[in-house]
Scaffold this motif. Structure first.
Motif, short mmCIF file in Angstrom:
data_model
loop_
_atom_site.label_atom_id
_atom_site.label_comp_id
_atom_site.label_asym_id
_atom_site.label_seq_id
_atom_site.Cartn_x
_atom_site.Cartn_y
_atom_site.Cartn_z
N SER A 1 0.84 -1.11 -0.01
CA SER A 1 0.05 -0.12 0.02
C SER A 1 0.93 1.35 -0.17
N ASN A 2 0.52 2.50 -0.54
CA ASN A 2 1.13 3.65 -0.33
C ASN A 2 0.88 4.76 0.59
N PHE A 3 -0.22 4.20 1.35
CA PHE A 3 -0.99 5.46 2.18
C PHE A 3 -0.34 5.22 3.62
N VAL A 4 0.28 4.15 4.00
CA VAL A 4 1.17 4.10 5.32
C VAL A 4 2.23 4.63 5.38
N SER A 5 2.63 5.59 6.36
CA SER A 5 3.97 5.85 6.31
C SER A 5 4.92 4.88 6.79
N GLU A 6 6.06 4.66 6.33
CA GLU A 6 7.02 3.28 6.79
C GLU A 6 7.00 3.47 8.33
N TYR A 7 6.97 4.46 8.82
CA TYR A 7 7.34 4.79 10.45
C TYR A 7 6.07 4.27 10.86
N LEU A 8 4.94 4.12 10.46
CA LEU A 8 3.68 3.72 11.27
C LEU A 8 3.15 2.29 10.81
N ILE A 9 3.80 1.51 10.17
CA ILE A 9 3.58 0.29 9.73
C ILE A 9 3.32 -0.68 10.95
N GLY A 10 4.17 -0.67 11.94
CA GLY A 10 3.95 -1.42 13.06
C GLY A 10 2.95 -1.20 13.87
N ALA A 11 2.31 -0.04 13.90
CA ALA A 11 1.10 0.45 14.41
C ALA A 11 0.10 -0.21 13.85
N VAL A 12 -0.16 0.01 12.44
CA VAL A 12 -1.07 -0.13 11.71
C VAL A 12 -1.35 -1.81 11.75
N GLN A 13 -0.31 -2.66 11.68
CA GLN A 13 -0.21 -4.15 11.87
C GLN A 13 -0.92 -4.59 13.26
N GLY A 14 -0.30 -3.77 14.18
CA GLY A 14 -1.13 -4.23 15.68
C GLY A 14 -2.29 -4.03 15.51
N ALA A 15 -2.74 -2.83 15.19
CA ALA A 15 -4.36 -2.54 15.11
C ALA A 15 -5.07 -3.53 14.32
N ILE A 16 -4.58 -3.79 13.22
CA ILE A 16 -5.08 -5.00 12.35
C ILE A 16 -5.32 -6.35 12.95
N ILE A 17 -4.49 -6.75 13.70
CA ILE A 17 -4.28 -8.01 14.52
C ILE A 17 -5.56 -7.73 15.43
N ILE A 18 -5.61 -6.82 16.32
CA ILE A 18 -6.53 -6.48 17.47
C ILE A 18 -7.88 -6.59 16.80
N ILE A 19 -7.96 -5.81 15.68
CA ILE A 19 -9.26 -5.89 15.22
C ILE A 19 -9.81 -7.19 14.69
N ALA A 20 -9.02 -8.09 14.03
CA ALA A 20 -9.43 -9.23 13.85
C ALA A 20 -9.54 -10.30 14.81
N MET A 21 -8.94 -9.89 16.02
CA MET A 21 -9.48 -10.71 17.34
C MET A 21 -10.96 -10.19 17.77
N LEU A 22 -11.12 -8.66 17.57
CA LEU A 22 -12.38 -8.34 18.17
C LEU A 22 -13.59 -8.93 17.36
N VAL A 23 -13.19 -8.95 15.95
CA VAL A 23 -14.43 -9.59 15.01
C VAL A 23 -14.61 -10.79 15.36
N GLN A 24 -13.55 -11.53 15.61
CA GLN A 24 -13.65 -13.05 16.10
C GLN A 24 -14.49 -13.03 17.23
N ARG A 25 -14.11 -12.24 18.22
CA ARG A 25 -14.82 -12.37 19.64
C ARG A 25 -16.39 -12.28 19.45
N SER A 26 -16.69 -10.91 18.64
CA SER A 26 -18.08 -10.54 18.69
C SER A 26 -18.66 -11.64 17.77
N LEU A 27 -18.21 -12.40 16.85
CA LEU A 27 -18.98 -13.33 16.09
C LEU A 27 -19.39 -14.38 17.15
#
Lengths: 518, 314, 334
Positions: free
Chosen positions: C304-330
């Protein structure tokens, strides 16, 4: 006993404290409660009885705010209310004493009693005040526990009482007891019943669930009977005998709880235990079990019965001599004794007997899994067949075979545990508290099953705190006190009095007067 | 602060060659990061080798080499070393911000401070600063790519870790390609790790159909980049420019490998230079205070044999 | 199963009865794939997908082992360091050239690697069960030991395969394919199949679940709890070794960064896959899915082009947490 005082009610004229109007509850397509109408008036003890699965626990949970009804409404003081949860219910003065023990084992008695409502002095905890309050709360229940003991060191009965003390600390108008006496001894039960009468005297209402019908007879003002999710009747307890209640619960005549039985005449010993010591729990205990015999172990909670037998089968470190069919054996682990044909069914069904979070099939075959392995594979077809036949043989009542063990009622859990251990085809069966927390219909089935085991030549040891039970089904009873076997009764000497004298070291009359003073 | 630039490592060593006298007992502490990638591995190796050599050269000299896995433990190590009583400290700090104060405290005990590679936030703390030329490393790479691609083309960049050195190199690179039509398609962190650089390069190859050159600024990462390109069978990438002077890469340059036509020196042996100068200052009272900046020499096929050390681990 | 009465239940299962917890990770992966396609059309290219699939091999294989350990109520933090150690030992052995012929040499080295992995796992298991020490502490300790041993063997640098012929012979194990399927992907499949077979179909697997579910019940049912626990660590060690067999041919070296933080990635993959950290539930296919999710997230970030290379870790972390939240809510909606 001094409990019959204050039986005069005269409460029916008062408006109900809590009212359930047309309450129904469904889980998915299954309706577990249908159209229940119930009114609790101030100053009454209202017993709810019914077989396992009759819907008692569900009703309790609705009344205490743990569950929302699917249909119908609750009224408090005549006003319709919707309770959002147990905390909301507590604010409205409704407290529930759970059957399961929900305490933090690593905290002290006082810390548990005040958990979530700690007394503070400025920013810090006021341990002194809490210890004092806890000591009083516990003493009010007629027991003596140091409030600074950690709960993990208490017996199950003591924990149960701590839990009751914790519940009663909340300002309450309605107290719901869910089988509070299931793990209590006679003295402790008496003390608790007095506490309940005390609550009633102060104008609160008590909702009381128990399988122990004599107890219900002793304490209840009114009795409501549930069967299969329906309310069968609500009537005054006066003139209602235990046997009547049992009939109403089961829907048929329960003529006799204990099966007819002639004590075995066998002279061969299946099991001989000599000088068995389980450090910290039992000393120099010796006993012999005949083939085809039902041998009872009676005694107070904490007398060391469970630990002695766990030591004998290799579940605890122990030393002593064990002979099986006359041959010396050495059980280092419980696997050794299982292979030799001895099974032990723990009193702690939920903690040591069944995997509550796993399904029935996994639980059933867990101990005897070797029988279901072909090559490397578990033969799931045979497992399914075994489950089907166990469900019918042991009359395990489940609406769905995919259910988890934890979703079964207590009685059905016990049947599942029995079925699990019987798959090992044992010669000696040791059952610890076989009917604790189990309804009368299931009890009858379990007694019958135990008798049949003995008839078929197997030997059974029953450990129980319910004296009626050991007397009713055993050929011979050993009584333990403080880790030692202090006596044996059999034949017509098998009476409650004899056992109490041996178990406590004092006569029953002395015991009663001591309890009175406490 | 006086500042003199030295032409090469060799010149730095010349300064103290052949000196051997004095029985004074002195202690030099060397505090460096633990080997977390190839280059730091080289630093550890050269520090240990140089310690042996110096102790042989100056009887009475004791050199303690201490490695630390992160900034916090390096700060602790500095305290421990100071309590042992030291005369000079040669340190390659994990990062500048975290370690400036701990090093200042060492200096306040009267210890001679030599800082290697990563400058502290306060320049007054270091008595002697020995470093590779980070902006130049980037600039030389940029200039080489500009020239080789005739001022026009697509380049992808794999960065190291987000620390000062990395920023300096990147700025230098931008200066190097300034004024040309070289387009930097992407910059991502490869954490100075072969495995991570391999992944990033694979993703670049998926993302961009036309790449002319790759700049990785580190030889370790170049290993991963080369494997990724080889796997993808892509013909568009003409060459990879890395840096540091790892022996495998120098060998490739020597052998005329098309993918690795050059390498840019940023030798881990700079720690040895720093130790050497520090010892010379202690024993020979030579005026060594100041900054020694090693050139970012462009290693080509012609001069590669001068920089090939087959026995070094890096 | 031939018994028809036992089969009645699955037949009348409706959609609502499907265990959402088992399905959730696959749903999350599907959502990520759609997201990836939106971010960059090249994402769904065969080459890119095969790259990602192949790259996920190390974590996926190790995470299969971690599924056993975690299902039995244990934890192994040493897998990353163990990977580096096993890789180092294997390469040093390859460099000795004691066996003549490339294929025999590689075969012996592979067996050695698996043996070393199994021994490392055995050490973790025996210390945990016999010493009665929390697995967190034991494996934290062995993590340091394995890592330090690797650096010691490498003398601070990296350990690289010296013989180019051997390297060329071994290289296809990572880069080669069978009918277009990369070999590492086949290895993932094989390891997962064996893992699923062990966990779901054998008595050992049942014992693993029982021990993780409630150790007391397992003991009272006559299950040798310590032996089962120890074996899960041995399986973990073997899985690490198999991952190393695929890792070494990629870059031909063990470096100080080899296996860095793999333990956390493996544990994350296991948890995303629906295995409970407290034990008693094990989902092999969910774990594989979890490992893919981790790798796909990283891939999308670079593409992707829209995430600064400095913020990749944060976005990765957020995606994992969101994936878990989706799972739990299901799961909660059941």
């Amino acid at each position: 006993m001094a409990i019959a005082e204050g039986r005069e009610m005269g409460t029916s004229a008062q408006p109900p404290l809590l009212e359930a109007v047309g309450i129904s509850k469904s889980f998915g397509p299954v309706e577990v409660l249908g159209d229940i109408n119930l009114a609790l008036v101030p100053g009454e003890v209202h017993a709810i009885i019914g077989e396992n699965g009759a819907g008692k626990s569900t009703l309790m949970k609705i009344l205490a705010g743990h569950l929302m009804p699917t249909k119908g409404e609750l009224r408090i003081d005549g006003q319709p209310v919707v309770m959002t949860g147990p905390v909301d219910a507590e604010h409205r003065g409704i407290v529930l004493v759970h059957q399961e023990i929900l305490l933090a084992p690593d905290l002290t008695v006082a810390q548990n009693i005040y958990l979530g409502r700690e007394v503070r002095k400025g920013l810090t905890l006021d341990d002194k005040a809490m210890n004092k309050g806890a000591a009083e709360a516990v003493r009010a229940l007629g027991i003596d526990i140091d409030p600074t003991t950690t709960v993990g060191r208490l017996s199950i009965a003591q924990r149960q009482l701590v839990q009751i003390a914790r519940a009663l600390l909340v300002p309450h108008r309605i107290v719901i007891f869910d089988e509070p006496t299931a793990s209590l001894t006679l003295t402790e039960t008496d003390a608790l019943l007095r506490v309940i009468l005390d609550i009633r005297k102060k104008g609160a209402a008590v909702l009381y669930i128990s399988h122990r019908l004599p107890e219900v007879k002793e304490i209840a003002d009114r009795v409501t009977v549930l069967r299969d999710g329906k309310l069968i009747t609500t009537r005054s307890a006066e003139g209602l005998e235990a046997v009547d209640m049992a009939r109403l619960m089961v829907g048929r005549d329960v003529a006799k709880l204990y099966p007819d039985r002639v004590a075995t005449q066998a002279v061969d010993y299946a099991l001989e235990v000599d000088d068995m010591t389980v450090p910290g729990y039992a000393q120099d205990a010796s006993f012999k079990l005949r083939k085809g015999e039902i041998l009872g172990f009676a005694g107070l909670v904490g007398a060391g019965r469970t630990e002695l037998l766990e030591g004998a089968v290799g579940l605890r470190p122990s030393h002593g001599k064990v002979k099986l069919n006359g041959r010396p054996v050495n059980f280092v682990t419980v696997r050794d004794s299982m292979r030799a044909g001895i099974v032990y069914l723990s009193e702690d069904r939920k903690g040591k007997g069944l995997l509550l979070a796993q399904n029935l099939g996994i639980n059933l075959t867990l101990a005897a899994l070797g029988q279901f392995v072909r090559g490397l594979l578990i033969d799931r077809g045979r497992e399914a067949k075994a489950l089907d036949s166990s469900i019918s043989e042991f009359d395990i009542r489940t609406r769905n075979k995919d259910l988890l063990a934890g979703q079964l009622s207590g009685g059905n859990q016990q049947k599942l545990l029995l079925a699990k251990m019987m798959l090992l085809n044992p010669q000696i069966v040791i059952i610890d508290e076989p009917t604790r927390g189990i309804d009368i219909g299931t009890k009858e089935q379990i007694y019958k099953f135990i008798a049949e085991l003995a008839e078929s030549g197997k030997s059974v040891i029953v450990i129980s705190s319910e004296m009626q039970e050991v007397i009713g089904i055993c050929d011979r009873i050993l009584v333990m006190r403080n880790g030692r076997i202090v006596g044996e009764v059999s034949g017509n000497r098998m009476t409650e009095d004899e056992i109490v004298v041996l178990a406590t070291g004092v006569t029953s009359r002395e015991a009663a007067s001591m309890a009175e003073q406490a | 602060m006086r500042k003199f630039l030295l032409g090469s490592v060799a010149a730095g060593l010349m300064l103290v060659a052949g000196v051997a006298q004095a029985q004074e007992t002195k202690t030099i502490a060397v505090s460096i990061p633990a080997a977390d990638h190839g280059w730091t591995g080289g630093v550890v190796y050269h520090a240990q080798e140089q310690a042996k050599r110096l102790e042989a050269r100056y009887p009475g000299l004791k050199v303690i080499v201490k490695t630390s896995p992160d900034g916090a433990s390096q700060a602790n190590a500095l305290e421990d070393l100071t309590t042992q009583g030291i005369d000079a400290l040669v340190t390659l700090p994990h990062n500048s911000d975290e370690l400036t104060d701990p090093i200042r405290q060492v200096k306040e005990k009267g210890v001679f401070i030599t800082v290697v590679d990563r400058a502290l936030t306060d320049n007054a703390v270091a008595d002697l600063y020995v470093a590779g030329n980070n902006p130049a490393l980037g600039r030389v790479a940029g200039e080489y790519i500009k020239e080789k691609l005739n001022g026009k083309g697509n380049v992808v960049v794999i960065r190291g870790l987000p620390i000062v050195i990395d920023e300096e190199r990147n700025k230098g690179f931008d200066e190097g390609i300034a004024g040309s039509d070289i387009k930097v398609l992407d910059r991502q962190f490869g954490n100075w790790s072969r495995d991570d650089a391999f992944k990033v390069m694979q993703d670049y190859l998926s993302k961009y159909p036309q790449i002319d050159a790759v700049w990785t600024q580190d030889d370790d990462m170049a290993v991963g980049v080369l494997e990724a390109i080889k796997q993808a069978n892509r013909e568009d990438i003409q060459f990879v420019v890395a840096g540091a002077g790892m022996k495998d890469m120098i060998k490739k340059v020597m052998d005329g490998d098309k993918m690795i036509p050059v390498d840019i020196l940023y030798p881990p042996a700079m720690v040895a230079v720093a130790m050497d100068l520090t010892a010379a200052g202690l024993y020979d009272h030579l005026p060594v205070r100041g900054s020694y900046i090693l050139d970012a020499t462009l290693v080509t096929k012609d001069n590669a044999k001068d920089f090939y050390y087959p026995d070094s681990p890096f | 199963m031939t018994d028809t009465t036992a089969n009645k239940n699955p037949a009348r299962r409706s959609l609502g009865d499907i265990d959402l917890r088992a399905v959730a990770p696959f749903v999350a992966l599907a959502v990520l794939l759609v997201l990836g396609a939106l971010v960059n059309p090249n994402f769904l290219g065969v080459d890119n997908l095969l790259n990602v699939l192949t790259r996920s091999a190390f974590i996926a294989i190790i995470a299969v082992g971690a599924t056993f350990v975690i299902s039995a109520g244990g934890l192994d933090l040493s897998v990353g360091a163990m990977s580096a150690f096993v890789a180092g030992v294997m390469i040093l052995f390859l460099n000795t050239g004691v066996v003549s012929g490339e294929i025999p040499m590689l075969a012996v080295a592979m067996l050695l690697a698996i043996g070393v992995g199994a021994l490392c796992g055995l050490a973790n298991g025996v210390i945990t069960t016999q010493g009665r020490i929390e697995p967190f502490i034991v494996t934290l300790g062995t993590m340091g030991i394995f890592r330090a041993l690797t650096i010691y063997l490498a003398e601070g640098g990296s350990i690289a395969m010296k013989a180019p012929d051997l390297r060329a012979a071994y290289r296809p194990v990572y880069f080669g394919n069978v009918f277009g399927v990369p070999i590492p992907v086949l290895v993932i499949l094989a390891v997962a199949l064996v893992g699923a077979f062990l966990l779901y179909r054998t008595a050992f697997g049942r014992h693993v679940i029982a021990v993780g579910s409630n150790e007391d019940v397992a003991r009272y049912s006559g299950i040798p709890v310590n032996r089962v626990r120890t074996l899960t660590y041995v399986i973990q060690g073997v899985c690490v070794a198999i991952a190393v067999l695929v890792y070494v041919p990629r870059l031909g070296a063990a470096t100080p960064t080899t296996g860095l933080l793999w333990e956390l990635q493996a544990i994350t993959a296991v948890v995303i896959g629906g295995t409970a950290l407290k034990g008693g539930v094990g989902r092999i296919w969910g774990t594989i899915c979890g490992a893919l999710i981790l790798e796909v997230v990283g891939n999308i970030m670079v593409l992707s082009n829209f995430v600064s290379e400095y913020l990749i870790g944060a976005v990765q972390g957020a995606i994992i947490i969101i994936a878990m939240l989706v799972q739990r809510s299901l799961v909660r909606r059941r």
